[in-house]
Design a protein around this motif. Structure first.
Motif, PDB file in Angstrom:
ATOM      1  N   UNK A  18     127.902   1.986 -27.074  1.00 10.53           N
ATOM      2  CA  UNK A  18     129.118   1.781 -27.853  1.00 10.53           C
ATOM      3  C   UNK A  18     130.148   0.881 -27.157  1.00 10.53           C
ATOM      4  N   UNK A  19     130.421   1.072 -25.868  1.00 11.00           N
ATOM      5  CA  UNK A  19     131.413   0.208 -25.207  1.00 11.00           C
ATOM      6  C   UNK A  19     130.961  -1.253 -25.117  1.00 11.00           C
ATOM      7  N   UNK A  20     129.660  -1.471 -24.991  1.00 10.43           N
ATOM      8  CA  UNK A  20     129.128  -2.840 -24.958  1.00 10.43           C
ATOM      9  C   UNK A  20     129.304  -3.489 -26.326  1.00 10.43           C
ATOM     10  N   UNK A  21     128.957  -2.732 -27.357  1.00 11.88           N
ATOM     11  CA  UNK A  21     129.102  -3.224 -28.726  1.00 11.88           C
ATOM     12  C   UNK A  21     130.562  -3.557 -29.037  1.00 11.88           C
ATOM     13  N   UNK A  22     131.493  -2.765 -28.499  1.00 11.37           N
ATOM     14  CA  UNK A  22     132.921  -2.980 -28.728  1.00 11.37           C
ATOM     15  C   UNK A  22     133.516  -4.024 -27.782  1.00 11.37           C
TER      16      UNK A  22
END
Length: 250
Positions: free
Chosen positions: A125-129
């Motif tokens: 999730x943090x990579x995607x964001x």
């Protein structure tokens, strides 16, 4: 947790849960807020007989992949951590009122491939964001400690640490998982509609004539459960363009 979800969790082992701040507010914005909810997530597992397999804390929402035995334990666990955190958050910010949306979303994990993709999705999730470039750069997820702290589960799910690392750096997992993430079956959508009609003490025909009620249930199904207009048209038995018009005007 809605009744239909509790019913469908019977006999299952894993569930992916997401919670969101009300109006998408940043309820885990600073480090101390993230640390507080992480502490609550981890320290309440044993008390409610559940096992948090993986998690990721974002600024306005969090993801939990939970192994459980009884649906009631899961509901009590979520109620506990959300209630304590809401009290903490309101006191810290000198505010009152709701902190969370009135529902948390639950997706039943169907098989081992689904389980793998869910964990990878959560950790990424943090990579995607675009908060970080690599999954191992984010402090507030279970990625870094997963293999050490969940060793038995980790081996059962990913077979080896090499495969665990490799699958987290794939790009194709996302397309497959997101296509099904936060979506529910037509049968489940009908159960939500049935509960809504019962709560309002109205029939489906009366619902169609009341634009406020029609907007409310469509908004619940669309925003909380990602039900498509095509599926709404089918379960409510009203044209999707009519549904769009109602939702646009209210």
């Amino acid at each position: 947790m809605p009744k239909f979800i509790r019913k469908n969790l019977t006999g299952k082992k894993y569930v992916h849960i997401t919670t969101h701040g009300i109006s998408e507010e940043y309820i885990y914005e600073d480090i101390n807020e993230k640390r507080k909810i992480r502490k609550l997530i981890l320290e309440n597992q044993e008390k409610f007989n559940i096992n948090v397999i993986s998690f990721c804390i974002m600024s306005n929402h969090l993801h939990l992949l939970i192994k459980f035995k009884q649906p009631k334990d899961l509901s009590m666990y979520m109620h506990k951590i959300n209630t304590i955190y809401a009290i903490y958050y309101n006191k810290k910010h000198n505010r009152t009122g709701y902190v969370y949306k009135d529902r948390f979303h639950s997706q039943i994990i169907k098989d081992i491939k689904h389980l793998q993709n869910a964990i990878v999705y959560i950790h990424n999730n943090p990579v995607k964001a675009k908060i970080c470039n690599k999954v191992d750069e984010y402090e507030f997820s279970s990625y870094l400690n997963f293999w050490e702290e969940k060793q038995e589960e980790a081996i059962n799910i990913f077979y080896s640490q090499d495969y665990y690392n490799k699958i987290h750096n794939r790009n194709d997992y996302e397309v497959e998982y997101i296509s099904n993430f936060e979506k529910i079956s037509e049968e489940d959508a009908k159960e939500i509609l049935k509960e809504y009609l019962s709560k309002k003490n109205i029939t489906i025909e009366e619902l169609k004539e009341n634009k406020e009620n029609l907007y409310e249930i469509c908004n619940i199904l669309r925003n909380d459960y990602k039900v498509s207009y095509r599926k709404l048209e089918k379960i409510i038995e009203i044209g999707r363009e009519a549904i769009r018009r109602v939702m646009a005007k209210i």
